[in-house]
Motif scaffolding. Structure first.
Motif, PDB file in Angstrom:
ATOM      1  N   TRP A   1       4.369   2.986  -4.269  1.00  0.00           N
ATOM      2  CA  TRP A   1       5.145   1.991  -3.531  1.00  0.00           C
ATOM      3  C   TRP A   1       4.511   1.860  -2.156  1.00  0.00           C
ATOM      4  O   TRP A   1       4.448   2.823  -1.389  1.00  0.00           O
ATOM      5  CB  TRP A   1       6.598   2.440  -3.414  1.00  0.00           C
TER       6      TRP A   1
ATOM      7  N   ARG B   1       5.591  -3.241  -2.192  1.00  0.00           N
ATOM      8  CA  ARG B   1       5.079  -3.629  -3.519  1.00  0.00           C
ATOM      9  C   ARG B   1       4.720  -2.374  -4.301  1.00  0.00           C
ATOM     10  O   ARG B   1       4.390  -1.345  -3.724  1.00  0.00           O
ATOM     11  CB  ARG B   1       3.821  -4.503  -3.385  1.00  0.00           C
ATOM     12  N   ARG B   2       4.767  -2.493  -5.609  1.00  0.00           N
ATOM     13  CA  ARG B   2       4.359  -1.395  -6.482  1.00  0.00           C
ATOM     14  C   ARG B   2       2.942  -1.692  -6.952  1.00  0.00           C
ATOM     15  O   ARG B   2       2.687  -2.701  -7.592  1.00  0.00           O
ATOM     16  CB  ARG B   2       5.315  -1.269  -7.663  1.00  0.00           C
TER      17      ARG B   2
ATOM     18  N   THR C   1      14.424   0.529  -4.975  1.00  0.00           N
ATOM     19  CA  THR C   1      13.112   0.809  -4.395  1.00  0.00           C
ATOM     20  C   THR C   1      13.128   2.179  -3.720  1.00  0.00           C
ATOM     21  O   THR C   1      14.181   2.643  -3.276  1.00  0.00           O
ATOM     22  CB  THR C   1      12.721  -0.274  -3.368  1.00  0.00           C
TER      23      THR C   1
ATOM     24  N   HIS D   1      14.151  -1.196 -11.907  1.00  0.00           N
ATOM     25  CA  HIS D   1      13.221  -1.906 -11.017  1.00  0.00           C
ATOM     26  C   HIS D   1      13.919  -2.478  -9.786  1.00  0.00           C
ATOM     27  O   HIS D   1      13.272  -2.764  -8.787  1.00  0.00           O
ATOM     28  CB  HIS D   1      12.507  -3.027 -11.780  1.00  0.00           C
TER      29      HIS D   1
END
Length: 99
Positions: free
Chosen positions: A43, A47-48, A10, A7
């Motif tokens: 993505w 933000r996911r 990115t 996590h």
């Protein structure tokens, strides 16, 4: 080749779609391993978000794999175009399953 990222990493590009794996929690059975979330995430703007409804992913720790990497691992035959199955409707599909 399937590549899993923590996590903390990115994607390089916005709108990268990914599958998400969560580690087991203390509430899970002892033999429980990681599990996949049931929806694709994208993505977007740092933000996911879920691809359906754009709800933000709320998880402290997870791993992600870009959807494209996963699809690239399929055999060549999976990438060939095939004729679409005729639309027989939901009722017919249920009857076929129960038949």
């Amino acid at each position: 080749m399937t590549i899993w990222h923590p996590h903390t990493e990115t994607p390089a590009e916005d709108l990268t779609t990914a599958i998400i794996a969560l580690p087991p929690t203390e509430r899970d059975d002892e033999d429980q391993g990681p599990m996949l979330l049931g929806c694709i995430h994208v993505w977007k703007d740092g933000r996911r978000l879920s691809e359906e409804g754009e709800q933000p992913l709320i998880a402290g720790v997870y791993w992600w794999c870009a959807e494209q990497y996963l699809l690239d691992d399929l055999p060549d035959a999976a990438h060939e175009r095939v004729p679409a199955a005729p639309d027989t409707g939901l009722v017919d599909a249920r009857e076929a399953c129960n038949g």
